[in-house]
Write an enzyme that holds these catalytic residues in place. Structure first.
Site, PDB file in Angstrom:
ATOM      1  N   ASP A 527       0.856  -1.169   0.000  1.00 57.04           N
ATOM      2  CA  ASP A 527       0.000   0.000   0.000  1.00 57.04           C
ATOM      3  C   ASP A 527       0.908   1.240   0.000  1.00 57.04           C
ATOM      4  OD1 ASP A 527      -2.429   1.513   0.376  1.00 57.04           O
ATOM      5  OD2 ASP A 527      -1.754   1.819   2.424  1.00 57.04           O
ATOM      6  N   ASP A 946      -1.204  -0.862   6.163  1.00 52.88           N
ATOM      7  CA  ASP A 946      -1.437  -0.406   7.526  1.00 52.88           C
ATOM      8  C   ASP A 946      -2.900  -0.125   7.831  1.00 52.88           C
ATOM      9  OD1 ASP A 946      -1.685   1.997   5.982  1.00 52.88           O
ATOM     10  OD2 ASP A 946      -1.327   3.148   7.799  1.00 52.88           O
TER      11      ASP A 946
END
Length: 1248
Positions: A527, A946
């Site tokens: 990400d 995250d």
């Protein structure tokens, strides 16, 4: 990162019902139908209503500077502004090679609703809150009537149980779980067979000991862990809470709370169950909660009590009513219900429920009714943990165990057949042969021996062979692997290089069974926001009504400013200062006389009002000064609120019905009439406020891809064009962009909105779609106010980490929900994209253009590669001969590709590229991209993120890593490993991953060798004992061989040995390629090990055999010689392969040899055991010691020769680097460089 937010957070001040028609009702025919006017600006496709929402660019951020691009191949037509060209009817299937300026990228096409991503990723648990409920599916909760509530259906009590066992169920259930391992069942069968008199090769106790030892160790570990769970459950269940009973609140244990009871929570207390708020200490019914125990987010969130209940005092007036709510589900961000009270039905949503585990903050007390308790609470339903994963090395090991099992059966079959042949040959002699006499003449009468005929004797011989040769399948290997992984995890957790000082977080090892997979990772899927970047947003610039205010026109970079307000003689200042633009400050201070000043004022009013920020007043050492801490569910919202405050629009108070904003010294109150929160379909949020001048305005902010479709372009065409240019410039600088708009509502429009809002809010069926339609209806014909640019800086060490991973032969793919220009800019900043890369950009507008676009892209990639290879050949073959390619693709294109026949085309194109960058992707699309590689290759995949929108990707990958960042712990809780920074991926993979793979691969092969050599010795002996399965080695030595004699050294070496130092592994990332090439564990190594095993067993057996062939030494004595020889040999074998010696390694290796001597002596001094005094008889002669020496020399010669050959004649990268470590100082002084072999790219085996 995505913050899961309710589709709508209604204001508790419910407007009165109005039967008047709503002019926007036509939008209710579809939950999400893109109007024709918005087709140009639709961005990433919406997820289905049952999938997890994700964030758009209004919720995400990036940083960095744009870099010049060497070339770009654009698949799909777009203009330079990032929006689709006007000719949307034609599919852009052609391509062209362009030399573009920095940050220019293809546009985002219109979206089509369809399911995409990983199959099966949409779970019922998360989807149920999004589905509408009917009376049949509803849970009925009678307020303050727990008996009636539980009368028809006995709902779960509030007692929780996280433990697995009870006193009665521990033994059966634990054994049942342990025997899920097939090897344990195998050894259990062996132990049972050995209890039969006809098959009793070993003593009955000795045969059970190894299995019992392994089962006991595991059971003790499980019992201790479950005891801790029991203790935690007991503490939790016996906490006290205040429950309304007989008109007063009395203390009651948590475990005794029932659904329907009214509960009172004091400040800083934890919620014992899920409850709907009825009233709070705040007169407006607001309650502030902290969900850090639920999702790890520390920011305060607001929950509201309904106006119909907030003024009631249950302990004085009593309270009765009926709540219809959805059945228990796992969605902690959604709740759907309605409440009948005093003849009126009011709707309930996510803003009206507080979940178990939340803490009440900044609120003296809150009263609510219990709707879910115990195991039905959302936090308990989410406590199932991440799915189990198996190590790739262990999976491969199972094939070898199957081979050894087949070999064992073959060996036993051979022994049994030879035994049958021997019996047939000596049939006439059996009456007089020891052990096989048919008659016993020792007594007064003849007695028959237990002889069952040749057929049964052969069958018994086969079973006895299985018992004797049982350790061919290493039972100790499983427990050894668990202990080694535990030790490896300990050192990873304690590694200071994986410790994040900023967050004070150590590395977390949440899955102990895949440590070695870290050494074979080929693809990293990452990400962006919060993973590559810090996810700490800072406002940088703004475009207001088409004018750019970035502090650059006058040569100024702006000053960090923070306006202050005076409240009751005290000075309140925002906690964070923000860089401001001098020109914009002067414009705002000039007042509203100028049209530009009025628009700038509305722009910052929108930033201050259109959010869910809660201002918290923080004390300082100076009693006359306080700080305003803006708590919000998104870092973006906080950054915008601080920016508004810096320009003089300070949000100082928020209640459920109004907000107070200090507008450049003038404190003004705005009534919050309604709020439509951000959702993944609309990609924007809006707030309807009543202004001090008696007007009603709707402020809207959101992603440019969705906002430009609802802005009135006819009134603002020049401003829109200017804003689009500024947005493109901001994105090219790596900034996160956001568009802000506004519209003033007339009295009739507001009344119509009120009516539709109330009608949709109280609907039992289709509420989510109706509320979304209401939002879409009011968010139209907006006047553009401006746009903002927010910076999210790269984390420390990210560019260097990506470069190291690339040198290690690991491909890094970035999957983000951000705009294409923002993602490309960040790609250059973090060195994911380089100037020598040729970019292939795919933006597909329709299914029809999909196939041709992919084929064109594949053809172009092959052409570029061929041209580059030809150029390399013409220059003499220097270089790798392969041009680096980068594929950039958006989420809209993936809609038409994933889970269709075009997946294979995308796979071939993507794997030909060095880098893949996916923009505007949804959570399930992330999982789909990971599955694209995982399901078609044997390459190891790793996903790192995250946020909650990374969970599906993390769980799909072979290895999932969660970043303990700013967005809660959803990713961490679903991960296999967790750490604080992306840069820690380098030491984790290149150092610990390499070590773990090397150690575990060697340990498995060593265990196979160690046990097989012992079995072969027994087999050679059987050939000389009429295949009778008698053994010279005592039964206790056979049992203790793999438990005590040889088990500890391999465990210690598996934990502590290091083939190369950390410094070398980090200096030469190419060394990681050993895992890709499977150098430490492969079929070739397995068979070479087995050949070496056969040789060593022959040497161990035949040297003593020929040395004592004509002697009168007993079988037990020579058995002791064989036992000591094999133990010494396998430990010397291990010692030859140890690279890093420590005192512990010395102690366990040489100590095991000493322990074996002691055990053999102890066994031989026990008169009741066979072989009494045998060791003393044979060890007293010089021939015994000569045999041991000869065995060690002859057995190790082949292995020694091969090691020398590999080290000095045909060394690999590992050997070269190890040699460099030995002479490192002299080489460094002389300036000699060590060149690693290039990492080849072998042909990939695809699996369908």
């Amino acid at each position: 990162m995505a913050h899961h937010r309710p589709l709508l957070d209604p204001s508790p001040r419910t407007p009165p019902s109005d039967p008047s028609p709503f002019p926007f009702s036509h939008t209710t025919t579809s939950i999400m139908t893109t109007p024709p006017s918005t087709q140009n600006y639709a961005s990433a496709p919406p997820t289905s209503s049952a999938s997890l929402p994700y964030s758009s660019s209004s919720r995400r951020a990036a940083s960095g500077r744009s870099k010049p691009q060497s070339g770009r191949v654009t698949i799909g037509g777009s203009d330079s502004s990032g929006h689709a060209s006007a000719n949307l009817g034609n599919s852009a299937s052609g391509f062209s090679i362009e030399s573009l300026g920095p940050g220019v990228g293809p546009g985002i096409s219109s979206s089509t609703r369809r399911r995409y991503g990983s199959r099966g990723a949409e779970s019922d648990g998360y989807g149920s809150s999004q589905r509408e409920i009917s009376d049949e599916d509803a849970r009925l909760v009678y307020i303050n009537e727990p008996v009636r509530t539980n009368e028809k259906f006995e709902f779960a009590g509030n007692s929780i149980r996280t433990s697995k066992y009870s006193v009665l169920t521990f033994i059966p259930r634990n054994l049942f779980e342990q025997f899920h391992r097939v090897a344990y069942i195998y050894f259990l069968i062996i132990a049972i067979l050995n209890q039969l008199p006809q098959l009793a090769v070993f003593g009955r106790t000795a045969s059970i000991l190894p299995l019992a030892f392994v089962l006991l160790v595991t059971a003790v570990k499980d019992a201790y862990e479950d005891w801790r769970r029991h203790r935690s459950d007991r503490i939790e269940n016996n906490r006290m809470a205040s429950i309304l009973s007989d008109g007063q609140f009395t203390a009651k244990r948590w475990k005794d709370i029932r659904v329907g009871e009214i509960l009172k929570i004091e400040a800083d207390q934890t919620l014992p169950c899920d409850m709907v708020l009825l009233s709070t200490s705040d007169p407006t019914g607001v309650a502030y909660i902290q969900t850090i125990n639920l999702d790890g987010e520390s920011n305060l969130k607001t929950r509201y009590a309904k106006q119909e209940t907030l003024s009631r005092m249950p302990e004085k007036e009593g309270m009765n009513g009926l709540i219809r709510c959805e059945r228990p589900n796992r969605n902690i961000y959604g709740f759907m219900a309605n409440m009948d009270i005093e003849g009126k039905r009011v709707s309930l949503g996510p803003s009206n429920i507080v979940l178990r585990g939340c803490e009440l903050k900044n609120t003296k007390w809150a009263v609510g009714v219990v709707v879910y308790a115990g195991r039905d609470t959302k936090v308990m339903l989410n406590s199932s943990g991440a799915p189990s994963k198996r190590s790739r090395l262990e999976t491969r090991m199972n094939y070898e165990i199957i081979l050894l099992s087949v070999f064992l059966i073959t060996l036993c079959t051979v022994v049994a057949m030879l035994h049958g042949i021997w019996l047939r040959t000596h049939l006439d002699e059996l009456n007089f042969t020891l052990f096989y006499r048919k008659k016993d003449y020792s007594g007064d009468e003849e007695e028959n021996y237990k002889y069952y005929g040749i057929g049964m004797e052969v069958f018994f011989a086969f079973l006895m062979s299985v018992i004797v040769f049982q350790i061919m399948i290493p039972i100790s290997l499983y427990i050894s692997m668990e202990l080694v992984r535990l030790g490896q995890a300990y050192f990873m957790i304690r590694d200071a290089h994986l410790y994040d000082e900023a967050s004070n977080l150590r590395f977390q090892c949440r899955a102990l069974n895949i440590n070695e997979d870290l050494g074979q990772v080929k693809y990293v899927f990452s990400d962006k926001t919060g993973t590559l970047t810090e996810n700490k947003m800072e406002f940088q610039c703004a475009s207001v009504r088409g004018v750019d205010y970035s502090g650059e026109k006058d040569g100024s970079n702006g000053e960090r400013d923070g306006s202050s307000v005076v409240v009751d003689g005290q000075v309140w200042k925002p906690k964070m200062k923000v860089k401001t633009d001098p020109m914009l400050l002067r414009l705002l201070r000039s007042g509203t006389e100028m049209e530009e000043g009025k628009h700038a004022r509305d722009f910052f009013l929108a930033l201050a009002a259109c959010n869910t920020i809660v201002p918290i007043i923080v004390e300082t050492p100076d009693p006359m000064q306080k700080l305003i801490d803006y708590q919000g569910e998104s870092p973006d919202e906080q950054a915008l609120a601080y920016a508004a405050a810096a320009y003089g629009f300070v949000l100082v108070e928020r209640t459920s019905g109004h907000i107070v904003i200090d507008v450049q010294g003038d404190r003004q109150r705005f009534n919050v009439l309604g709020m439509h929160e951000f959702d993944s379909d609309r990609k924007r949020m809006s707030v309807i406020v009543g202004c001090p001048d008696k007007t009603v305005k709707v402020f809207v902010k959101g992603a440019d891809s969705s906002m430009f479709g609802v802005i009135d372009r006819s009134l603002n065409s020049d401003i829109i064009r200017g804003t689009e240019g500024h947005l493109h410039a901001y994105s090219s600088m790596g900034l996160r962009t956001l568009v802000v708009g506004m519209r003033e509502l007339s009295t009739s429009e507001f009344e119509q909105w009120q009516s539709a809002y109330e009608k949709a809010n109280s609907a039992l069926m289709g509420r989510a779609g109706l509320l979304r339609a209401v939002a879409v209806g009011v968010e139209r014909n907006l006047s553009i106010l401006g746009a903002s640019g927010i910076e999210d800086k790269l984390q420390q060490g990210v560019p260097e980490a990506i470069e190291s991973l690339r040198q290690a032969g690991i491909k890094v793919w970035v999957l983000t929900g951000d705009k294409q220009e923002t993602a490309i800019s960040i790609g250059y900043s973090c060195k994911l994209l380089t100037n020598d890369m040729t970019q292939i950009v795919i933006n597909i507008n329709s299914r029809e253009s999909c196939k041709k676009s992919l084929e064109d892209a594949k053809a172009m990639s092959k052409k570029i590669t061929a041209i580059s290879a030809a150029a390399q050949n013409s220059e003499g073959g220097a270089g790798s001969g392969r041009v680096p390619l980068a594929l950039i693709i958006d989420g809209t294109s993936l809609v038409y590709i994933l889970e269709t026949e075009f997946e294979e085309e995308l796979f071939e194109l993507a794997t030909a590229c060095s880098v893949v960058l996916c923009c505007r992707v949804a959570p399930l699309q992330k999982a789909g991209i990971v599955a694209l590689i995982k399901n078609r290759t044997e390459d190891m995949t790793l996903a790192i993120g995250d946020g909650a929108n990374d969970v599906s990707m993390i769980q799909m990958a072979d290895v999932g890593i969660g970043i303990s960042g700013q967005e809660g712990r959803q990713a961490v809780m679903a991960s296999d490993f967790a750490m604080g920074q992306f840069r820690f991926l380098v030491p984790l993979l290149l150092v610990h991953g390499h070590w773990n793979y090397h150690r575990m691969g060697y340990m498995i092969l060593y265990n196979f060798y160690r046990n097989a050599v012992f079995v072969f010795i027994l087999f050679w002996y059987v050939l000389y004992t009429a295949f009778s399965l008698t053994t010279a080695i005592t039964e206790w030595s056979s049992v203790l061989y793999s438990v005590i004699y040889t088990s500890l050294p391999t465990i210690i070496v598996g934990i502590l040995d290091k083939d190369l130092s950390r410094r070398t592994l980090l200096k030469y990332p190419q060394l990681y390629g050993a895992g890709h090439r499977k150098e430490c564990y492969n079929p070739k190594l397995f068979w070479l090990t087995m050949i070496d095993t056969v040789w060593q067993s022959l040497v161990i057996f035949y040297i003593p055999f020929f040395a004592y062939k004509h002697s009168t030494i007993s079988g037990s004595s020579i058995g002791d010689l064989w036992t000591l020889a094999v133990v010494i040999l396998v430990n010397i074998h291990l010692a030859m392969d140890v690279i890093r010696w420590t005192w512990i390694t010395h102690a366990v290796i040489w100590g095991s040899i000493v322990a074996t001597f002691i055990c053999v002596i102890v066994i031989d001094v026990i008169p009741d055991l066979p072989g009494y005094w045998a060791i003393f008889e044979i060890a007293s002669t010089g021939l015994f010691w000569a045999c041991l020496l000869a065995i060690l020399v002859m057995a190790m010669v082949p292995r020694f020769v091969i090691k020398v050959f590999n080290q000095y004649v045909r060394p690999g990268d590992i050997q070269i680097a190890r040699e460099a470590e030995k002479f490192g100082n002299s080489r460094e002084n002389s300036g000699v460089e060590i060149e690693m072999n290039p990492i080849p790219t072998p042909p990939r085996e695809t699996t369908q």
